[in-house]
Scaffold this motif. Structure first.
Motif, PDB file in Angstrom:
ATOM      1  N   TYR A   1       0.841  -1.195   0.000  1.00 51.98           N
ATOM      2  CA  TYR A   1       0.000   0.000   0.000  1.00 51.98           C
ATOM      3  C   TYR A   1       0.876   1.244   0.000  1.00 51.98           C
ATOM      4  N   PRO A   2       0.609   2.180  -0.914  1.00 54.05           N
ATOM      5  CA  PRO A   2       1.349   3.448  -0.896  1.00 54.05           C
ATOM      6  C   PRO A   2       0.783   4.362   0.189  1.00 54.05           C
ATOM      7  N   LEU A   3       1.648   5.178   0.729  1.00 55.68           N
ATOM      8  CA  LEU A   3       1.253   6.085   1.791  1.00 55.68           C
ATOM      9  C   LEU A   3       2.106   7.341   1.690  1.00 55.68           C
ATOM     10  N   LEU A   4       1.483   8.507   1.765  1.00 57.59           N
ATOM     11  CA  LEU A   4       2.208   9.783   1.807  1.00 57.59           C
ATOM     12  C   LEU A   4       2.166  10.309   3.225  1.00 57.59           C
ATOM     13  N   VAL A   5       3.338  10.680   3.757  1.00 54.53           N
ATOM     14  CA  VAL A   5       3.406  11.243   5.103  1.00 54.53           C
ATOM     15  C   VAL A   5       4.238  12.518   5.072  1.00 54.53           C
ATOM     16  N   THR A   6       3.901  13.445   5.942  1.00 57.73           N
ATOM     17  CA  THR A   6       4.641  14.690   6.063  1.00 57.73           C
ATOM     18  C   THR A   6       5.322  14.729   7.420  1.00 57.73           C
ATOM     19  N   ILE A   7       6.613  14.980   7.400  1.00 55.27           N
ATOM     20  CA  ILE A   7       7.405  15.092   8.615  1.00 55.27           C
ATOM     21  C   ILE A   7       7.799  16.562   8.754  1.00 55.27           C
ATOM     22  N   SER A   8       7.499  17.159   9.900  1.00 57.30           N
ATOM     23  CA  SER A   8       7.842  18.550  10.161  1.00 57.30           C
ATOM     24  C   SER A   8       8.999  18.629  11.143  1.00 57.30           C
ATOM     25  N   PHE A   9       9.948  19.493  10.823  1.00 58.73           N
ATOM     26  CA  PHE A   9      11.086  19.728  11.698  1.00 58.73           C
ATOM     27  C   PHE A   9      11.065  21.186  12.140  1.00 58.73           C
TER      28      PHE A   9
END
Length: 87
Positions: free
Chosen positions: A77-85
């Protein structure tokens, strides 16, 4: 169910976060098998800071995604995630 699984995966990735110099957001494209095996990780959108980009990829590789809920068909399964620094 898939949305909850994605949230669990993101939470495990976030637990791998280490202090970084700089601020920014990195968007990653993950492919995760229902067994919890990370198949691939790549940049979907760069933070324009190579250090943050590399840190986000490293976080995803260190995380141990949970198994998918049983009602999801076995597979990748493809998944898009956003990581904030933030400093």
């Amino acid at each position: 169910m898939r949305k909850r699984w994605g949230a669990q995966i993101l939470a495990r990735i976030e637990r791998q976060k280490r202090k970084q110099k700089g601020n920014g957001q990195v968007r990653l494209k993950l492919v995760v098998h229902t067994s919890g095996q990370l198949q691939s990780v790549s940049l979907a959108r760069s933070s324009q800071n190579p250090t943050l980009d590399a840190a986000a990829i490293s976080m995803a590789r260190r995380a141990k995604p949970p198994r998918a809920p049983r009602n999801l068909k076995e597979g990748n399964y493809p998944l898009l995630v956003t990581i904030s620094f933030q400093r």
